[in-house]
Design an enzyme around this catalytic site. Structure first.
Site, PDB file in Angstrom:
ATOM      1  N   ARG A  72     -24.916  86.402  -2.788  1.00 21.47           N
ATOM      2  CA  ARG A  72     -25.947  86.538  -1.785  1.00 21.47           C
ATOM      3  C   ARG A  72     -26.793  87.642  -2.059  1.00 21.47           C
ATOM      4  O   ARG A  72     -26.185  88.633  -1.914  1.00 21.47           O
ATOM      5  CB  ARG A  72     -25.102  86.336  -0.451  1.00 21.47           C
ATOM      6  CG  ARG A  72     -23.814  85.283  -0.438  1.00 21.47           C
ATOM      7  CD  ARG A  72     -23.721  84.817   0.760  1.00 21.47           C
ATOM      8  NE  ARG A  72     -22.274  83.772   0.752  1.00 21.47           N
ATOM      9  CZ  ARG A  72     -22.501  82.650   0.937  1.00 21.47           C
ATOM     10  NH1 ARG A  72     -23.429  82.189   1.122  1.00 21.47           N
ATOM     11  NH2 ARG A  72     -21.074  81.920   1.234  1.00 21.47           N
ATOM     12  N   ASP A 127     -20.148  72.819   2.350  1.00 20.54           N
ATOM     13  CA  ASP A 127     -20.070  72.773   3.777  1.00 20.54           C
ATOM     14  C   ASP A 127     -20.868  71.611   4.334  1.00 20.54           C
ATOM     15  O   ASP A 127     -20.527  70.963   5.261  1.00 20.54           O
ATOM     16  CB  ASP A 127     -21.159  73.796   4.464  1.00 20.54           C
ATOM     17  CG  ASP A 127     -20.690  75.151   4.047  1.00 20.54           C
ATOM     18  OD1 ASP A 127     -19.333  75.333   4.030  1.00 20.54           O
ATOM     19  OD2 ASP A 127     -21.317  76.090   4.264  1.00 20.54           O
ATOM     20  N   GLY A 170     -16.506  75.574   6.297  1.00 20.65           N
ATOM     21  CA  GLY A 170     -17.720  74.567   6.660  1.00 20.65           C
ATOM     22  C   GLY A 170     -18.733  75.674   7.621  1.00 20.65           C
ATOM     23  O   GLY A 170     -19.774  74.936   7.982  1.00 20.65           O
ATOM     24  N   GLU A 187      -3.830  65.024  15.082  1.00 21.70           N
ATOM     25  CA  GLU A 187      -3.769  64.752  16.470  1.00 21.70           C
ATOM     26  C   GLU A 187      -5.085  65.025  17.258  1.00 21.70           C
ATOM     27  O   GLU A 187      -5.510  64.742  18.528  1.00 21.70           O
ATOM     28  CB  GLU A 187      -2.434  65.497  16.977  1.00 21.70           C
ATOM     29  CG  GLU A 187      -1.259  64.441  16.928  1.00 21.70           C
ATOM     30  CD  GLU A 187      -0.878  64.206  15.274  1.00 21.70           C
ATOM     31  OE1 GLU A 187      -0.955  65.192  14.590  1.00 21.70           O
ATOM     32  OE2 GLU A 187      -0.478  63.374  14.976  1.00 21.70           O
TER      33      GLU A 187
HETATM   34  P1  ATP Z   1     -23.663  77.802   1.225  1.00 18.77           P
HETATM   35  O1  ATP Z   1     -23.888  76.750   2.195  1.00 18.77           O
HETATM   36  O2  ATP Z   1     -22.518  77.353   0.099  1.00 18.77           O
HETATM   37  O3  ATP Z   1     -23.280  79.044   1.891  1.00 18.77           O
HETATM   38  P2  ATP Z   1     -26.087  78.738   1.012  1.00 18.77           P
HETATM   39  O4  ATP Z   1     -27.220  78.430  -0.045  1.00 18.77           O
HETATM   40  O5  ATP Z   1     -26.615  78.190   2.384  1.00 18.77           O
HETATM   41  O6  ATP Z   1     -24.846  78.129   0.394  1.00 18.77           O
HETATM   42  P3  ATP Z   1     -26.869  81.452   1.801  1.00 18.77           P
HETATM   43  O7  ATP Z   1     -25.778  82.572   1.691  1.00 18.77           O
HETATM   44  O8  ATP Z   1     -27.169  80.893   3.034  1.00 18.77           O
HETATM   45  O9  ATP Z   1     -25.969  80.213   1.035  1.00 18.77           O
HETATM   46  O10 ATP Z   1     -28.063  81.567   0.946  1.00 18.77           O
HETATM   47  C1  ATP Z   1     -27.861  82.029  -0.735  1.00 18.77           C
HETATM   48  C2  ATP Z   1     -29.140  82.913  -0.691  1.00 18.77           C
HETATM   49  O11 ATP Z   1     -30.203  82.398  -0.790  1.00 18.77           O
HETATM   50  C3  ATP Z   1     -29.348  84.214  -0.058  1.00 18.77           C
HETATM   51  O12 ATP Z   1     -28.385  85.119  -0.549  1.00 18.77           O
HETATM   52  C4  ATP Z   1     -30.766  84.810  -0.128  1.00 18.77           C
HETATM   53  O13 ATP Z   1     -31.008  85.286  -1.559  1.00 18.77           O
HETATM   54  C5  ATP Z   1     -31.520  83.295  -0.422  1.00 18.77           C
HETATM   55  N1  ATP Z   1     -32.099  82.822   0.922  1.00 18.77           N
HETATM   56  C6  ATP Z   1     -31.327  82.584   1.961  1.00 18.77           C
HETATM   57  N2  ATP Z   1     -32.099  82.306   2.984  1.00 18.77           N
HETATM   58  C7  ATP Z   1     -33.563  82.662   2.395  1.00 18.77           C
HETATM   59  C8  ATP Z   1     -34.917  82.587   3.001  1.00 18.77           C
HETATM   60  N3  ATP Z   1     -34.961  82.283   4.310  1.00 18.77           N
HETATM   61  N4  ATP Z   1     -35.783  82.885   2.267  1.00 18.77           N
HETATM   62  C9  ATP Z   1     -35.673  83.158   1.205  1.00 18.77           C
HETATM   63  N5  ATP Z   1     -34.490  83.341   0.435  1.00 18.77           N
HETATM   64  C10 ATP Z   1     -33.304  83.018   1.148  1.00 18.77           C
END
Ligand code: ATP
Length: 323
Positions: A72, A127, A170, A187
């Site tokens: 992340r 998720d 999730g 349940e």
């Molecule tokens: P999971 O659903 O498995 O958690 P995800 O892709 O939703 O996966 P996130 O942690 O939300 O996981 O996003 C991963 C990475 O994407 C972030 O650490 C960031 O680097 C990049 N990212 C997230 N949101 C944005 C955004 N709005 N603009 C640019 N980059 C983004």
């Protein structure tokens, strides 16, 4: 286009390796050079690229996690971070990027595309909260892990006449909890999307007890207002009686690292391969997903603004089947 790169981002999901393998081998079959980016967007910013040949992705289809690593990365969310990432890509001669990940990752792919860098997304998150794909890579494996746990917990719950609260992952989406709850014969199911007060859940558990059930299983989504911990607390603080002794188990990351099921290996393979096909055809700025059993593409703009609701049929069924 002669050079493309692939990265995995956000939470790791079983089946990501199948998608990486499919991207690499489909890319090579189309005469492309394929680069792997280490640790998601963090590796993009650092320029951590390695060239991937067909043997580099041998024997990975059966492995959980991601051989490329994931992260992340906050700096990527700034325009400066993304500009640096694009400079790194241009510096390595890379002209297109495949992003395997969930909501946040696809928001990142969309941002790159808007800045002029050709990007294609592959729907992957346990998720299952991503608009543009009925089912995403990793969900099937995570569900099966949760189900195994529920089946095992049911045995011990029956032996001791207990109610067991089982918390599943999730984030803000109740898909895993709903499906694991129905398939696991729970349940009661507690979801972020449907606010239920602890009193109503206690009544449901008590009703199971009164009907003579030897156990009660309550599947709780981690993103629900009352997750397993808060539900236990509320039962105690409000003196709510449920008949059984109560225990709770949080499944947590154990749902993530399993060996991918056949369904996730096939899904990863199909989506990864199609992502390259779209890129080769010059179609970018879109997510490759699976809807009603068919490969589909959805503009990333629509994906990042879309909300995927829970299936109302399953929501209704959850109530009827828990009797
Ligand atoms: P999971 O659903 O498995 O958690 P995800 O892709 O939703 O996966 P996130 O942690 O939300 O996981 O996003 C991963 C990475 O994407 C972030 O650490 C960031 O680097 C990049 N990212 C997230 N949101 C944005 C955004 N709005 N603009 C640019 N980059 C983004």
């Amino acid at each position: 286009m002669r050079n493309i790169a692939v990265l995995t981002s956000g939470g790791d999901a079983p089946g990501m390796n199948a998608a990486i393998r499919a991207v690499v081998r489909t890319g090579l079959a189309n005469g492309l050079t394929v680069w792997g980016v280490e640790d998601g967007y963090a590796g993009l910013i650092e320029g951590s690229f390695r060239r991937l040949g067909t043997r580099d992705v041998g024997s990975i289809i059966q492995r959980g996690g991601t051989i490329l690593g994931s992260a992340r990365c906050m700096p990527f969310q700034t325009p400066e971070g993304r500009e640096l990432a694009i400079r790194r890509l241009h510096g390595a001669g890379i002209e297109g990027l495949v992003v395997i990940g969930g909501n946040g990752s696809q928001a990142g792919a969309h941002a790159l595309q808007q800045m002029g860098f050709a990007s294609v997304g592959v729907a992957s998150t346990i998720d299952n909260d991503l608009f543009g794909s009925d089912v995403t890579i990793g969900v099937d494996t995570a569900l099966n892990v949760a189900l195994n746990a529920i089946d095992n917990l049911k045995v011990t719950a029956s032996s001791h006449r207990r109610a067991l609260l089982v918390e599943v992952m999730g984030r803000k989406c109740g898909y895993l909890a709903l499906m694991a709850g129905i398939a696991g014969g729970a349940e009661a199911i507690v979801l972020p999307e449907v606010l239920v007060e602890p009193e109503a859940i206690a009544q449901r558990i008590q009703a199971a007890y009164d009907r003579g059930k030897p156990h009660a299983i309550v599947v709780v989504a981690e993103g629900a207002k009352y997750n397993a911990g808060r539900l236990c607390e509320a039962f105690q603080q409000r003196n709510l009686l449920v008949g059984y002794e109560i225990r709770s188990t949080v499944l947590g990351y154990v749902q993530r690292g399993a060996v991918p099921t056949c369904a996730d290996r096939l899904l990863g393979t199909r989506l990864g391969s199609e992502a390259v096909a779209q890129m080769v055809a010059g179609h970018t700025g879109l997510l490759v997903g699976m809807c009603r059993g068919e490969l589909v593409t959805t503009p990333l703009e629509t994906v990042v603004n879309g909300v995927k609701p829970l299936d109302p049929w399953f929501l209704k069924a959850a109530d009827v089947l828990a009797q």
